[in-house]
Design an enzyme around this catalytic site. Structure first.
Site, mmCIF file in Angstrom:
data_model
loop_
_atom_site.group_PDB
_atom_site.id
_atom_site.type_symbol
_atom_site.label_atom_id
_atom_site.label_comp_id
_atom_site.label_asym_id
_atom_site.label_seq_id
_atom_site.Cartn_x
_atom_site.Cartn_y
_atom_site.Cartn_z
ATOM 1 N N ASP A 24 34.241 18.250 78.081
ATOM 2 C CA ASP A 24 33.547 17.870 76.842
ATOM 3 C C ASP A 24 34.529 17.774 75.675
ATOM 4 O O ASP A 24 35.529 18.491 75.638
ATOM 5 C CB ASP A 24 32.442 18.908 76.554
ATOM 6 C CG ASP A 24 31.367 18.359 75.636
ATOM 7 O OD1 ASP A 24 31.404 17.161 75.308
ATOM 8 O OD2 ASP A 24 30.482 19.146 75.249
ATOM 9 N N ARG A 37 35.533 6.335 69.960
ATOM 10 C CA ARG A 37 35.213 7.331 70.995
ATOM 11 C C ARG A 37 35.848 6.947 72.342
ATOM 12 O O ARG A 37 36.238 7.809 73.123
ATOM 13 C CB ARG A 37 33.691 7.449 71.172
ATOM 14 C CG ARG A 37 32.961 8.024 69.977
ATOM 15 C CD ARG A 37 31.455 8.068 70.237
ATOM 16 N NE ARG A 37 31.138 8.824 71.439
ATOM 17 C CZ ARG A 37 31.020 10.162 71.473
ATOM 18 N NH1 ARG A 37 31.152 10.857 70.383
ATOM 19 N NH2 ARG A 37 30.750 10.777 72.603
ATOM 20 N N HIS A 41 37.793 8.962 75.621
ATOM 21 C CA HIS A 41 37.493 8.943 77.059
ATOM 22 C C HIS A 41 38.735 8.564 77.864
ATOM 23 O O HIS A 41 38.998 9.116 78.928
ATOM 24 C CB HIS A 41 36.349 7.978 77.360
ATOM 25 C CG HIS A 41 35.042 8.395 76.742
ATOM 26 N ND1 HIS A 41 34.563 9.684 76.841
ATOM 27 C CD2 HIS A 41 34.129 7.709 75.996
ATOM 28 C CE1 HIS A 41 33.394 9.769 76.193
ATOM 29 N NE2 HIS A 41 33.121 8.588 75.674
ATOM 30 N N ASN A 72 23.312 11.289 79.731
ATOM 31 C CA ASN A 72 24.284 10.424 79.045
ATOM 32 C C ASN A 72 23.870 8.950 79.002
ATOM 33 O O ASN A 72 24.437 8.170 78.243
ATOM 34 C CB ASN A 72 25.685 10.542 79.676
ATOM 35 C CG ASN A 72 26.387 11.842 79.382
ATOM 36 O OD1 ASN A 72 27.150 12.362 80.195
ATOM 37 N ND2 ASN A 72 26.167 12.408 78.197
ATOM 38 N N ARG A 75 23.235 7.339 75.578
ATOM 39 C CA ARG A 75 24.309 6.964 74.627
ATOM 40 C C ARG A 75 24.294 5.462 74.339
ATOM 41 O O ARG A 75 23.674 4.688 75.093
ATOM 42 C CB ARG A 75 25.661 7.370 75.216
ATOM 43 C CG ARG A 75 25.786 8.868 75.288
ATOM 44 C CD ARG A 75 27.192 9.291 75.576
ATOM 45 N NE ARG A 75 27.259 10.741 75.557
ATOM 46 C CZ ARG A 75 28.362 11.451 75.436
ATOM 47 N NH1 ARG A 75 29.519 10.824 75.351
ATOM 48 N NH2 ARG A 75 28.322 12.763 75.413
#
Ligand code: IPE
Ligand code: IPE
Ligand code: MG
Length: 247
Positions: A24, A37, A41, A72, A75
Site C-alpha cells: 500500500d 498515481r 504503481h 479496487n 477506482r
C-alpha cells in the site's frame, strides 16, 4: 530470553514459511513527488521485483502479494486499466526471471472477471511456471476474503459435503490457498492498520507488521529488520510463555 531470540534470523527455523504483503501507498508516494498515481504503481512494481528476488534468495517458500482487491474496481477507470497494463508488462518482463529463479506463479481470486489480456498473460505464466518448486508467488487479484469464504461454502454444498465432514481442513481445501500453509507473517506498508478484506481465514494466527514506509520505498534493509523482529517474536498459539520456554 526466548528460544527464537537466540536463533540467527536467516536460518530456516527462524524464517517465515509464508509471507503475505499488503502493498500500500503507491498513490501517496507519487503525490508527494508531484507525479501521477500511475508513477507510484510503476515504482511499486520495482519493489515487487526486489522483494520477490530477496524472498527467493532467503529460501522463503511462499509469498502472497495483494495486487488488486475486488474493492479496487471502484477506482477511476483510467487507473484500473493502467494497473492491468502494468501487470501484463510486468509478467512479460519477469517471466524469464521467474523461470531462472524456479518460482511458480499462482493466482488467488476470480480470474474470469479480469481483462482478457491480463487473463491470457497470467494463464501463460502460470502454465509455464507450474513445475517450478523453489518458491510459490501468489498474486491476489480481483481478490476478496469474504468472497473467498462464500465461494468455499458454495463448493462444500456443491460437493455434497455433510455437516459432519465440514472441518477446518475440508473448508481450507476449498480456499484459493488450498494446500498452502497460512501466512506466518503479514506486512502492510503505508501506515494503514487494517486487513482490507485480505485472507480473512488464513491470517487467523499470523504475526502482523505495519510500517509507515510507502510501498515504493520499502527496502531490503527494512525487510531484513522485519524478519529479525519476526524471529524474535514468541508465537504462543494460546500457550503460556513458560510452557514454550520449557519445551
Ligand atoms: C497500493 O497503493 C496499490 C493498489 C491498491 C493497487 P495505493 O494505490 O492504494 O496507494 P495509496 O493508498 O493511494 O497511497
Ligand atoms: C489494499 O489496498 C489492496 C491492495 C493493496 C491491492 P487499498 O489501498 O485498496 O486499501 P484500503 O481501501 O485503503 O483499505
Ligand atoms: Mg491504498
Amino acid at each position: 530470553m526466548s528460544n527464537s531470540q537466540l536463533l540467527d534470523w536467516t536460518t530456516p527455523e527462524a524464517l517465515p514459511v509464508h509471507v503475505s504483503f499488503i502493498m500500500d501507498g503507491n498513490g501517496r508516494w507519487a503525490k508527494r513527488r508531484g507525479e501521477e498515481r500511475t508513477a507510484g504503481h510503476r515504482a511499486g512494481s520495482e519493489t515487487v521485483q526486489r522483494v520477490v528476488r530477496e524472498c527467493r534468495k532467503l529460501g522463503i517458500k511462499y509469498i502472497t502479494l495483494y495486487t488488486f482487491s475486488r474493492e479496487n474496481w471502484a477506482r477511476p477507470k483510467k487507473e484500473v486499466s493502467f494497473l492491468f497494463e502494468l501487470l501484463v508488462s510486468f509478467l512479460k518482463k519477469e517471466l524469464p526471471s521467474l523461470m531462472e529463479q524456479d518460482i511458480r506463479l499462482n493466482i488467488f481470486g476470480e480470474m474470469s472477471d479480469l481483462p482478457l489480456t491480463a487473463r491470457t498473460a497470467l494463464q501463460h505464466a502460470m502454465k509455464k511456471t507450474e513445475k517450478n518448486t523453489s518458491m510459490t508467488l501468489n498474486l491476489a487479484l480481483n481478490y476478496s476474503g469474504r468472497e473467498e469464504i462464500i465461494r468455499a461454502v458454495k463448493q462444500l454444498v456443491a460437493d455434497s459435503v455433510s455437516a459432519d465432514e465440514i472441518t477446518e481442513k475440508t473448508f481450507a481445501d476449498r480456499l484459493y490457498s488450498s494446500g498452502i500453509p497460512d501466512p506466518d507473517l503479514m506486512i502492510r506498508t503505508s501506515g494503514e492498520i487494517r486487513l482490507s478484506n485480505f485472507m480473512l481465514f488464513q491470517h487467523a494466527y499470523s504475526e502482523m507488521y505495519f510500517t509507515e514506509t510507502l510501498w515504493p520505498d520499502f527496502s531490503i534493509e527494512e525487510f531484513h529488520d522485519v524478519l529479525k523482529a519476526y524471529a524474535a517474536r514468541e508465537r504462543r498459539f494460546g500457550k503460556t510463555g513458560d510452557q514454550l520456554n520449557n519445551d
